[in-house]
Design an enzyme around this catalytic site. Structure first.
Site: not given
Ligand SMILES: Cc1ncc(COP(=O)(O)O)c(C=O)c1O
Length: 402
Positions: A141, A226, A255
């Site tokens: 994700f 990530d 976040k």
């Molecule tokens: C590992 C990871 N990458 C990217 C994102 C995407 O972030 P955003 O919702 O701020 O676009 C999330 C969101 O849950 C995430 O958990």
């Protein structure tokens, strides 16, 4: 005053149904506690998917935001502003990287990492035009943009949003062998979550991240971590890759970098990687704005003390010990690291949503994922007593559904 049920009814009628929230309408929050519009209090066990690691209304973060609101909120990157240098230098020092590229949401930061890796592939690695590939993981994700969902293996996230962006190879998460087989001369990067949050807090086998690092180094491929959900204190370290002593080429952050106040994301990398980006090739009107940087600076200061990392470790050990007691008593598996857990409920007893709803009725807010899993990630400011109370509520909910 409008009631929760009236507000929910209007929200459901007037907003797209892209989420399925629990039926609670929050009005205010402090620390680990939130209060709904009727005045009922709940303990937050989700933390905005780890955006609120430092607690709701963290005084240092709120003070920094309030000060900045009075002075300057937006310049666009057409001009410099006086919070930017500190933000880039501070985040660079925290990650141990030369340079920062700030954005807003997590998905934008992931997109940034993808673009930088491709540019690096053509300019530095010498990949033929349009041939760059990035290896990504099953059940990943990384956000919701059309490029990112192009390589999602979740049908809800992926299906009927094509045509899709090419250039990604999906391999099994946790298998270094799968990456080794997928790497070829056109591979520019491996994009990996050190722990897969949305997939249910999946922790890869010990040594996996080390092997990913080695494979990337041997093959002149960028390792992109990530850390949007796993980073910034949640697992007991500033970055989850530290549990294996691994340093990626690109950190992707979001976040909690915005302290639960504003969206702040960024990538961090060394000059030989991030230096490929020239004026006009990437950007965002709001990325690196003064308010975002002031909040980010407060977050970096908090992280530099190491206090939250230590607290997540200490409370996490207690939380995981309590959760392990439930295995075989309605709980099938517990995974996670630090103050972060994925709990698989026996699917013959209840769905994750049913458990989350019952927890809500008892004053604990958690969220299900993928059928019978619930995720637990309280703000790291939570007191041990409150945490134990909430875990007691979970034990009782599970006992009553058995
Ligand atoms: C590992 C990871 N990458 C990217 C994102 C995407 O972030 P955003 O919702 O701020 O676009 C999330 C969101 O849950 C995430 O958990």
């Amino acid at each position: 005053m409008t009631t929760s049920s009236e507000l929910i009814e209007i929200s459901e009628r007037r907003s797209a149904h892209n989420y399925h929230p629990l039926p609670v309408v929050i009005h205010e929050a402090h620390g680990a506690w939130v209060t709904d519009v009727e005045g009922k209090r709940y303990l937050d066990f989700l933390s905005g998917y780890s955006s609120l690691n430092f607690g709701h209304g963290n005084p240092k973060i709120i003070e920094a935001a309030q000060e900045q609101l009075k002075n300057l909120t937006l310049t666009s990157r057409a001009f410099y502003h006086d919070q930017f240098a500190q933000f880039c230098a501070g985040l660079g020092d925290l990650t141990g990287k030369d340079m920062i590229l700030p954005m807003n949401t997590g998905a934008e930061a992931v997109e940034t990492a993808i673009k930088v890796a491709r540019k690096w592939g053509y300019q530095v690695k010498g990949v033929a035009p349009e041939q760059a590939t990035i290896i990504v993981m099953e059940d990943n994700f990384h956000g919701r943009t059309t490029t990112i969902i192009s390589f999602s293996t979740d049908p809800d996230a992926h299906d009927e949003f094509g045509p899709y962006t090419p250039g990604f190879k999906v391999v099994k998460y946790g298998s270094a062998e799968a990456i080794r087989e997928a790497i070829d001369a056109n591979t520019v990067a491996v994009l990996v979550e050190p722990i897969q949050g949305e997939a249910g807090v999946l922790v890869p086998p010990d040594g996996y991240l080390t092997q990913v690092r080695e494979l990337c180094t041997e093959n002149n491929v960028l390792m992109i971590a990530d850390e949007i959900q796993s980073g910034l204190g949640r697992t007991g370290k500033t970055f989850a890759v530290e549990h294996e002593g691994v340093v990626p080429d690109i950190y992707v952050l979001g976040k909690a970098l915005g302290g639960g106040v504003v969206p702040v994301s960024a990538i961090a990398a060394d000059q030989d990687v991030l230096g490929v980006i020239q004026p006009g090739q990437h950007g965002s009107t709001f990325g690196g704005n003064p308010l975002a940087c002031a909040v980010g600076n407060a977050v970096i200061e908090i992280l530099n003390t190491g206090e939250f990392q230590a607290r997540a470790t200490q409370l996490g050990e207690i939380m995981h010990a309590k959760l392990r007691e439930l295995i075989g008593h309605g709980v099938v598996t517990v995974r996670g690291r630090g103050l972060w857990a994925g709990v698989d409920i026996d699917p013959s007893l209840a769905t994750g949503r049913e458990v989350s709803k019952r927890l809500m009725e008892r004053g604990v807010l958690a969220k299900d994922t993928h059928g019978s899993t619930i995720r637990l990630a309280p703000p790291i400011v939570i007191s041990e007593e409150d945490m134990l109370w909430a875990l007691g509520q979970l034990a009782e909910v599970i006992a009553t559904i058995r």
